[in-house]
Each structure stands twice: as structure tokens, then as C-alpha cells.
Design a protein around this motif. Structure first.
Motif, PDB file in Angstrom:
ATOM      1  N   THR A 176      20.800  17.860 113.565  1.00 46.15           N
ATOM      2  CA  THR A 176      20.202  17.304 114.774  1.00 46.15           C
ATOM      3  C   THR A 176      18.709  17.612 114.778  1.00 46.15           C
ATOM      4  O   THR A 176      18.239  18.508 114.072  1.00 46.15           O
ATOM      5  CB  THR A 176      20.838  17.900 116.050  1.00 46.15           C
ATOM      6  N   ALA A 177      17.988  16.867 115.586  1.00 44.78           N
ATOM      7  CA  ALA A 177      16.593  17.223 115.823  1.00 44.78           C
ATOM      8  C   ALA A 177      16.552  18.561 116.555  1.00 44.78           C
ATOM      9  O   ALA A 177      17.466  18.897 117.306  1.00 44.78           O
ATOM     10  CB  ALA A 177      15.909  16.147 116.649  1.00 44.78           C
ATOM     11  N   VAL A 178      15.500  19.324 116.331  1.00 48.48           N
ATOM     12  CA  VAL A 178      15.345  20.611 117.003  1.00 48.48           C
ATOM     13  C   VAL A 178      14.521  20.409 118.268  1.00 48.48           C
ATOM     14  O   VAL A 178      13.415  19.870 118.215  1.00 48.48           O
ATOM     15  CB  VAL A 178      14.655  21.635 116.075  1.00 48.48           C
ATOM     16  N   TRP A 179      15.090  20.817 119.386  1.00 53.24           N
ATOM     17  CA  TRP A 179      14.377  20.723 120.666  1.00 53.24           C
ATOM     18  C   TRP A 179      13.549  21.995 120.826  1.00 53.24           C
ATOM     19  O   TRP A 179      14.090  23.090 120.889  1.00 53.24           O
ATOM     20  CB  TRP A 179      15.365  20.591 121.814  1.00 53.24           C
ATOM     21  N   ILE A 180      12.242  21.844 120.888  1.00 54.30           N
ATOM     22  CA  ILE A 180      11.348  23.000 120.844  1.00 54.30           C
ATOM     23  C   ILE A 180      10.648  23.188 122.182  1.00 54.30           C
ATOM     24  O   ILE A 180       9.874  22.336 122.623  1.00 54.30           O
ATOM     25  CB  ILE A 180      10.314  22.840 119.717  1.00 54.30           C
ATOM     26  N   ASP A 181      10.949  24.302 122.826  1.00 54.89           N
ATOM     27  CA  ASP A 181      10.225  24.690 124.028  1.00 54.89           C
ATOM     28  C   ASP A 181       9.832  26.158 123.913  1.00 54.89           C
ATOM     29  O   ASP A 181      10.057  26.791 122.883  1.00 54.89           O
ATOM     30  CB  ASP A 181      11.034  24.415 125.301  1.00 54.89           C
ATOM     31  N   GLU A 182       9.244  26.693 124.966  1.00 49.66           N
ATOM     32  CA  GLU A 182       8.703  28.052 124.900  1.00 49.66           C
ATOM     33  C   GLU A 182       9.781  29.120 124.805  1.00 49.66           C
ATOM     34  O   GLU A 182       9.467  30.279 124.494  1.00 49.66           O
ATOM     35  CB  GLU A 182       7.825  28.313 126.132  1.00 49.66           C
ATOM     36  N   GLU A 183      11.020  28.769 125.032  1.00 54.84           N
ATOM     37  CA  GLU A 183      12.114  29.732 124.952  1.00 54.84           C
ATOM     38  C   GLU A 183      12.691  29.847 123.540  1.00 54.84           C
ATOM     39  O   GLU A 183      13.552  30.705 123.305  1.00 54.84           O
ATOM     40  CB  GLU A 183      13.231  29.331 125.927  1.00 54.84           C
ATOM     41  N   ARG A 233      17.126  16.113 125.921  1.00 52.38           N
ATOM     42  CA  ARG A 233      17.717  17.095 125.014  1.00 52.38           C
ATOM     43  C   ARG A 233      19.062  16.627 124.445  1.00 52.38           C
ATOM     44  O   ARG A 233      19.398  16.965 123.309  1.00 52.38           O
ATOM     45  CB  ARG A 233      17.889  18.423 125.754  1.00 52.38           C
ATOM     46  N   ASP A 234      19.816  15.841 125.194  1.00 54.95           N
ATOM     47  CA  ASP A 234      21.120  15.411 124.694  1.00 54.95           C
ATOM     48  C   ASP A 234      21.031  14.264 123.689  1.00 54.95           C
ATOM     49  O   ASP A 234      22.063  13.758 123.227  1.00 54.95           O
ATOM     50  CB  ASP A 234      22.057  15.042 125.851  1.00 54.95           C
ATOM     51  N   GLU A 235      19.820  13.871 123.319  1.00 56.14           N
ATOM     52  CA  GLU A 235      19.641  12.812 122.325  1.00 56.14           C
ATOM     53  C   GLU A 235      19.301  13.348 120.935  1.00 56.14           C
ATOM     54  O   GLU A 235      19.030  12.568 120.016  1.00 56.14           O
ATOM     55  CB  GLU A 235      18.540  11.846 122.769  1.00 56.14           C
ATOM     56  N   VAL A 236      19.330  14.670 120.755  1.00 58.80           N
ATOM     57  CA  VAL A 236      18.849  15.237 119.494  1.00 58.80           C
ATOM     58  C   VAL A 236      19.672  14.809 118.291  1.00 58.80           C
ATOM     59  O   VAL A 236      19.120  14.599 117.189  1.00 58.80           O
ATOM     60  CB  VAL A 236      18.759  16.780 119.572  1.00 58.80           C
ATOM     61  N   ALA A 237      20.973  14.665 118.444  1.00 56.72           N
ATOM     62  CA  ALA A 237      21.793  14.237 117.307  1.00 56.72           C
ATOM     63  C   ALA A 237      21.478  12.793 116.941  1.00 56.72           C
ATOM     64  O   ALA A 237      21.335  12.448 115.752  1.00 56.72           O
ATOM     65  CB  ALA A 237      23.274  14.399 117.629  1.00 56.72           C
ATOM     66  N   ALA A 238      21.364  11.945 117.944  1.00 53.22           N
ATOM     67  CA  ALA A 238      21.064  10.536 117.686  1.00 53.22           C
ATOM     68  C   ALA A 238      19.667  10.357 117.095  1.00 53.22           C
ATOM     69  O   ALA A 238      19.456   9.497 116.240  1.00 53.22           O
ATOM     70  CB  ALA A 238      21.201   9.741 118.985  1.00 53.22           C
ATOM     71  N   LEU A 239      18.719  11.165 117.531  1.00 57.90           N
ATOM     72  CA  LEU A 239      17.363  11.070 116.984  1.00 57.90           C
ATOM     73  C   LEU A 239      17.346  11.383 115.499  1.00 57.90           C
ATOM     74  O   LEU A 239      16.601  10.756 114.730  1.00 57.90           O
ATOM     75  CB  LEU A 239      16.428  12.021 117.730  1.00 57.90           C
ATOM     76  N   PRO A 282       9.842   5.574 113.100  1.00 61.47           N
ATOM     77  CA  PRO A 282      10.464   6.654 112.313  1.00 61.47           C
ATOM     78  C   PRO A 282      11.962   6.407 112.148  1.00 61.47           C
ATOM     79  O   PRO A 282      12.657   6.062 113.106  1.00 61.47           O
ATOM     80  CB  PRO A 282      10.182   7.907 113.138  1.00 61.47           C
ATOM     81  N   ARG A 283      12.464   6.579 110.941  1.00 58.81           N
ATOM     82  CA  ARG A 283      13.900   6.424 110.698  1.00 58.81           C
ATOM     83  C   ARG A 283      14.684   7.594 111.278  1.00 58.81           C
ATOM     84  O   ARG A 283      15.807   7.447 111.729  1.00 58.81           O
ATOM     85  CB  ARG A 283      14.163   6.315 109.187  1.00 58.81           C
ATOM     86  N   SER A 284      14.072   8.762 111.241  1.00 61.82           N
ATOM     87  CA  SER A 284      14.713   9.979 111.740  1.00 61.82           C
ATOM     88  C   SER A 284      13.639  10.872 112.337  1.00 61.82           C
ATOM     89  O   SER A 284      12.516  10.922 111.831  1.00 61.82           O
ATOM     90  CB  SER A 284      15.430  10.701 110.585  1.00 61.82           C
ATOM     91  N   ILE A 285      13.974  11.545 113.415  1.00 58.38           N
ATOM     92  CA  ILE A 285      13.057  12.500 114.042  1.00 58.38           C
ATOM     93  C   ILE A 285      13.698  13.875 113.969  1.00 58.38           C
ATOM     94  O   ILE A 285      14.843  14.055 114.382  1.00 58.38           O
ATOM     95  CB  ILE A 285      12.750  12.097 115.497  1.00 58.38           C
ATOM     96  N   ASP A 286      12.950  14.840 113.406  1.00 63.16           N
ATOM     97  CA  ASP A 286      13.542  16.152 113.137  1.00 63.16           C
ATOM     98  C   ASP A 286      13.203  17.218 114.164  1.00 63.16           C
ATOM     99  O   ASP A 286      13.799  18.290 114.158  1.00 63.16           O
ATOM    100  CB  ASP A 286      13.140  16.643 111.750  1.00 63.16           C
ATOM    101  N   ARG A 287      12.244  16.931 115.063  1.00 66.66           N
ATOM    102  CA  ARG A 287      11.870  17.923 116.084  1.00 66.66           C
ATOM    103  C   ARG A 287      11.276  17.203 117.280  1.00 66.66           C
ATOM    104  O   ARG A 287      10.682  16.124 117.143  1.00 66.66           O
ATOM    105  CB  ARG A 287      10.874  18.925 115.518  1.00 66.66           C
ATOM    106  N   VAL A 288      11.390  17.820 118.423  1.00 58.72           N
ATOM    107  CA  VAL A 288      10.794  17.283 119.644  1.00 58.72           C
ATOM    108  C   VAL A 288      10.143  18.439 120.393  1.00 58.72           C
ATOM    109  O   VAL A 288      10.801  19.433 120.717  1.00 58.72           O
ATOM    110  CB  VAL A 288      11.846  16.615 120.553  1.00 58.72           C
TER     111      VAL A 288
END
Length: 320
Positions: A125-132, A232-238, A265-271
Motif C-alpha cells: 500500500t501507499a504509506v500515509w505520512i504524518d507527524e505521528e 487514508r483508506d485509499e492507500v491500497a488502491a493508490l 502516475p501508475r502507482s503512488i507509494d506515499r502521501v
């Protein structure tokens, strides 16, 4: 305020210095390379110079944007990164405490949040990146030294109470990417505004807001990036099929891109999630992916800077 701005000849500095002066601040620009907005040529690694500037110029606030960056890894040894990015930050923030400065804004980077595993897009999945996000495992000397500098900022705030804002900015450089060459520079920058880029104008404005808000916040670390349209719930689809997700948010994106001969982009690996900056710092980037599509739709100039020939002033200086 009397502000010391480091990195004043660089890409951010050339936008930030005029903005600060337009607001009535007295700006002292410091950089190793001469420039229109640079008053003193020198390095933040020179503690004697830093102490002298604070004394002579009556510095009341610091915006520390000067640094060695990721592309510099091939040009400078590790020790130079430590001297400039880590020790230089310590020089500045200790001088700020000694001078009883009222605030300190540090330009950090989202790069320090990217481990080798994230960089190589190993996950499903794409990695969801926040300050935590933790633990932080920077993949190179650039990230290591910027993370160390952040920790020095945190330590000095804790021990001395100096208000400090750390801005982890995503990409805003104007030149082509030094590692990816499969898309045109403009195409790639447009794509990145979906999840990992902001304009230099927005980067400058974030620093202005941080400067204003630092005393009230005390200490804060914020990701600064164009607001992502994704959830955040779109990370697998991204990761699996980014164009399909983009189409849900922007139904005409594919047709507009085809008109320009661009590729989504064909695939997104981080947000990068910049929501905390909006909620706490009160800052939201003015330019996002929707603004790009609007410009394409209306036949207007693209709302971000691209300069494939851009060379950092310090490298121009070195070449001469």
C-alpha cells in the motif's frame, strides 16, 4: 523584526526575503554564495560569524533555511553535512538563546521521514505520512543530519523556552529530479502536487506564518505540502491503480493530461498529510493539483515553477 535569514541566495530565500521585507521586517540574509538578498557571505558552521551577526545586527528572530541538500551528497563528504546541517543549526539556535531572540523557524524536510523501504516502495500500500509516523529511519546523510538538527531544536526549546517551529517541507525545487527521468519535469511536478510537493511561493508563505505563530505555539513540527485529495483508506488502491483513484476525484484529469501528452502516475507509494499544519499552524497551501488542472483546462500558465537549467548558487560559485 530584525530577522536573520540563512540560505538567502537559494531558491526559497529568493522568494522569502522579499516577502519578509514587504511585511516591514529588517532582514539580514546569510549565505555562502552572493545573491540579491544576501547581505553577508559566510557559513552557519562559523560560530564566530554567527555570534558577531547577532551582536552587530540585533537579531530578534531566525529563519534557518540554509542547508546542504540531497543532491549535494555526490558533491560533499558526510562531515560537511554534519558541519552545516547539524552543527550549523546548533550554532544558530544557541546564539538565538544568548541574544534573547523571540522565535526560531527551522526549514526541515519530509525526506528525513523516508526510509529505504519507503523509497523502494516495498509495501503493498501507499504509506500515509504524518507527524505521528515512527520510528524515523532516514536513508541518507541528508536525512540523518536534518533529523539531528530537529532534535537540537526540540532540546533547546525544552531547556531554554525559545519558541521554535520546524517545517518539514516536501519538494519545491525547480530543477528536474536527479533520480527519475521517465517523465518530463513539468509532468512530474504536476503529479507530485497530488501527494508530495508544494510551490516555492507556498513554502515561503508557510515560513511567514510560522514566524508569526511561533510564540503562541511554543514548539511544533509540521509537514508542509499541498493538500492531498486522497483519504487514508485509499492507500491500497493508490498503490495498485493510482489513475482509477485520481479519476474518482478528478474525472477530467486523464483527458486533460492526454491533451498535454502527459501521464498520470501508475502507482503512488506515499502521501504526505499536511492536515496538522492547517489545524494548528493555520496554514494551507494555496496551490494544489486542482489548480494545475484548472490551468490546463483554461489554457493558462501552469501554477508552479519549472526550470530544468536551475543550478544552486553555491554550485555556480564552486564552478567559478
Amino acid at each position: 523584526m530584525r530577522i536573520l535569514l540563512t540560505g538567502s541566495s537559494g531558491w526559497l530565500g529568493r522568494f522569502l526575503a522579499p516577502r519578509l521585507r514587504a511585511l516591514g521586517h529588517d532582514v539580514t540574509g546569510l549565505d555562502i554564495a552572493p545573491g540579491t538578498d544576501t547581505d553577508v557571505v559566510g557559513t552557519v558552521a562559523d560560530r564566530a560569524l554567527i555570534d558577531r551577526l547577532f551582536g552587530e545586527r540585533g537579531i530578534e528572530a531566525v529563519i534557518h533555511g540554509g542547508a546542504l541538500h540531497k543532491p549535494d551528497i555526490v558533491r560533499y563528504p558526510n562531515q560537511a553535512f554534519i558541519d552545516v546541517n547539524s552543527s550549523g543549526t546548533l550554532n544558530l539556535i544557541e546564539a538565538a538563546v544568548a541574544a534573547r531572540a523571540s522565535r526560531f523557524v527551522f526549514t526541515s524536510t519530509t525526506s528525513l521521514m523516508i526510509s529505504t523501504a519507503i523509497r523502494e516502495a516495498r509495501g503493498e500500500t501507499a504509506v500515509w505520512i504524518d507527524e505521528e509516523m515512527a520510528p524515523l529511519e532516514p536513508r541518507n546523510i541528508y536525512g540523518v543530519t536534518k533529523l539531528a538538527a530537529e532534535q537540537l531544536c526540540r532540546l533547546i526549546h525544552r531547556d531554554h523556552g525559545l519558541p521554535v517551529i520546524v517545517l518539514r517541507t516536501s519538494r519545491f525545487f525547480p530543477e528536474d529530479d536527479d533520480t527519475h527521468h521517465d517523465l518530463s519535469g513539468e509532468n512530474m511536478k504536476a503529479n507530485e502536487l497530488l501527494h508530495r510537493r508544494l510551490t516555492v511561493e507556498d513554502a515561503a508563505e508557510a515560513h511567514v506564518i510560522a514566524l508569526e505563530r511561533a510564540p503562541k505555539i511554543g514548539f511544533g513540527t509540521f509537514i508542509v505540502s499541498a493538500p492531498t485529495p486522497f483519504a487514508r483508506d485509499e492507500v491500497a488502491a493508490l498503490k495498485a491503480d493510482a489513475p482509477a483513484v485520481i479519476a474518482r476525484h478528478f474525472p477530467d484529469a486523464a483527458a486533460l493530461y492526454e491533451r498535454y501528452g502527459w501521464h498520470l502516475p501508475r502507482s503512488i507509494d506515499r502521501v504526505y498529510d499536511s492536515g496538522l499544519a492547517e489545524r494548528v499552524l493555520g496554514f494551507r497551501c494555496a496551490t494544489d493539483f486542482a489548480a494545475v488542472l484548472k490551468a490546463m483546462r483554461d489554457g493558462e500558465e501552469l501554477p508552479f515553477a519549472h526550470d530544468a537549467s536551475y543550478i544552486s548558487p553555491k554550485e555556480t560559485l564552486a564552478a567559478n
